[in-house]
Write a protein that holds these residues in place. Sequence first.
Motif, PDB file in Angstrom:
ATOM      1  N   VAL A 183       2.597  -4.470  -6.183  1.00 34.25           N
ATOM      2  CA  VAL A 183       2.608  -3.680  -4.946  1.00 34.25           C
ATOM      3  C   VAL A 183       1.229  -3.064  -4.712  1.00 34.25           C
ATOM      4  N   ALA A 184       0.618  -2.525  -5.768  1.00 33.94           N
ATOM      5  CA  ALA A 184      -0.713  -1.921  -5.642  1.00 33.94           C
ATOM      6  C   ALA A 184      -1.740  -2.973  -5.237  1.00 33.94           C
ATOM      7  N   PHE A 185      -1.684  -4.153  -5.862  1.00 37.31           N
ATOM      8  CA  PHE A 185      -2.619  -5.231  -5.533  1.00 37.31           C
ATOM      9  C   PHE A 185      -2.474  -5.656  -4.075  1.00 37.31           C
ATOM     10  N   ALA A 186      -1.229  -5.788  -3.613  1.00 36.72           N
ATOM     11  CA  ALA A 186      -0.994  -6.195  -2.224  1.00 36.72           C
ATOM     12  C   ALA A 186      -1.552  -5.173  -1.252  1.00 36.72           C
ATOM     13  N   ASN A 187      -1.363  -3.886  -1.542  1.00 37.44           N
ATOM     14  CA  ASN A 187      -1.896  -2.842  -0.662  1.00 37.44           C
ATOM     15  C   ASN A 187      -3.419  -2.829  -0.651  1.00 37.44           C
ATOM     16  N   VAL A 188      -4.024  -3.015  -1.815  1.00 36.17           N
ATOM     17  CA  VAL A 188      -5.490  -3.046  -1.893  1.00 36.17           C
ATOM     18  C   VAL A 188      -6.038  -4.233  -1.112  1.00 36.17           C
ATOM     19  N   TRP A 189      -5.446  -5.409  -1.324  1.00 33.72           N
ATOM     20  CA  TRP A 189      -5.936  -6.605  -0.637  1.00 33.72           C
ATOM     21  C   TRP A 189      -5.783  -6.489   0.870  1.00 33.72           C
ATOM     22  N   LYS A 190      -4.691  -5.905   1.311  1.00 36.02           N
ATOM     23  CA  LYS A 190      -4.397  -5.838   2.751  1.00 36.02           C
ATOM     24  C   LYS A 190      -5.198  -4.751   3.464  1.00 36.02           C
ATOM     25  N   GLU A 191      -5.422  -3.603   2.817  1.00 35.29           N
ATOM     26  CA  GLU A 191      -5.937  -2.438   3.536  1.00 35.29           C
ATOM     27  C   GLU A 191      -7.353  -2.000   3.167  1.00 35.29           C
ATOM     28  N   THR A 192      -7.957  -2.564   2.110  1.00 38.58           N
ATOM     29  CA  THR A 192      -9.276  -2.075   1.682  1.00 38.58           C
ATOM     30  C   THR A 192     -10.317  -2.198   2.777  1.00 38.58           C
ATOM     31  N   GLY A 193     -10.413  -3.365   3.399  1.00 40.68           N
ATOM     32  CA  GLY A 193     -11.421  -3.558   4.442  1.00 40.68           C
ATOM     33  C   GLY A 193     -11.232  -2.616   5.611  1.00 40.68           C
ATOM     34  N   TRP A 194      -9.981  -2.411   6.021  1.00 45.50           N
ATOM     35  CA  TRP A 194      -9.698  -1.526   7.155  1.00 45.50           C
ATOM     36  C   TRP A 194      -9.976  -0.075   6.794  1.00 45.50           C
ATOM     37  N   ASN A 195      -9.557   0.353   5.602  1.00 47.52           N
ATOM     38  CA  ASN A 195      -9.765   1.739   5.181  1.00 47.52           C
ATOM     39  C   ASN A 195     -11.238   2.067   4.981  1.00 47.52           C
ATOM     40  N   ALA A 196     -12.042   1.043   4.723  1.00 42.91           N
ATOM     41  CA  ALA A 196     -13.475   1.276   4.469  1.00 42.91           C
ATOM     42  C   ALA A 196     -14.244   1.595   5.742  1.00 42.91           C
ATOM     43  N   ILE A 197     -13.657   1.355   6.909  1.00 45.69           N
ATOM     44  CA  ILE A 197     -14.376   1.556   8.171  1.00 45.69           C
ATOM     45  C   ILE A 197     -14.875   2.992   8.299  1.00 45.69           C
TER      46      ILE A 197
END
Length: 319
Positions: A183-197
């Motif tokens: 679950v943690a891996f899926a959230n990181v893969w999905k949201e890291t780029g967006w959260n980095a904005i």
Amino acid sequence: MASLTRVKTKAKTNELKTRFTWKEVKRQKVLLFWAALIVAYGVVFYYAPLAGWLMGFQDYKPKDGLFGSAFIGLAKFQRLFSDATFLRVIRNTLAMGVINLISTFVMAILFAILLNEIKSKGGKKVVQTISYLPHFLSWIIVTGILHDALSTSGIINELLLKFHILDQPLNFFAHPKYFWPLVAFANVWKETGWNAIIYLAAITAIDPSLYEAASIDGAGRLAKIKYVTLPGIRPTIMITLLMNVGNVLNAGFEIQYLLGNGLVQSVSQTIDIYVLKWGISQGDYAMGTAAGIFKSLVSIVLIVIANQIAKHNGEERLF
């Protein structure tokens, strides 16, 4: 005579203020119109539904309605906390919420810093665009990719077998110990780029002369990150951290519901799934509402505590 003059002056001032106010209203009428729509949306979809919290204190029956059902006080809450399943659900939600918070929060900051270090503008844009794409995928697609990659015949098992790390294929979805990391891996893969904005925006706001001064003093890339970049985005980090702390119990619903099965049910159920089970599947709306109220109150308490800690330490805070 003097008092009459003051009264006339005050009346004239009030008249000028009224004229100025109406002039501003006419000038900003488009913005006020859209602001009114947003306020109305918030009232209808965020505040009006709070009346439904009354169900958590009732023996709610759909045929009797919200105001006709019998009031039973805290009986539903007592039943909640005497239910071993609900206590396990709290544990799962809190654990996954904390793991998701730490992993996504840290990875977004690291990714933003590393992306900022790319000197090629074209390369930076390509990496940035690719990193955003998973955010726009639905959880149905994301969990489908995970299922295909981690199935017994998926690419992950093939690689593990090829490099002799495993002797036989491993069913990742049949072992509870793998569920939270997945679950943690899926959230990181999905949201890291967006959260980095937001962190990239904060980094671009840092005065370039600070980096030039650091270079003159002989600072390398790591020193610039430590003494210029991180202090420069510290206020942004604190604000986003405070906002995310309140979402710890929003560990998710879709991914746990879609990846969960009978073999990992003891670690996959969250409060949202519990509310769905009791409130919709079994028709006990009062029990589901009580669980939702508990979740909301805990989120509010967490935000207040985190805000007070930030205030005590002199950091940026929400209020």
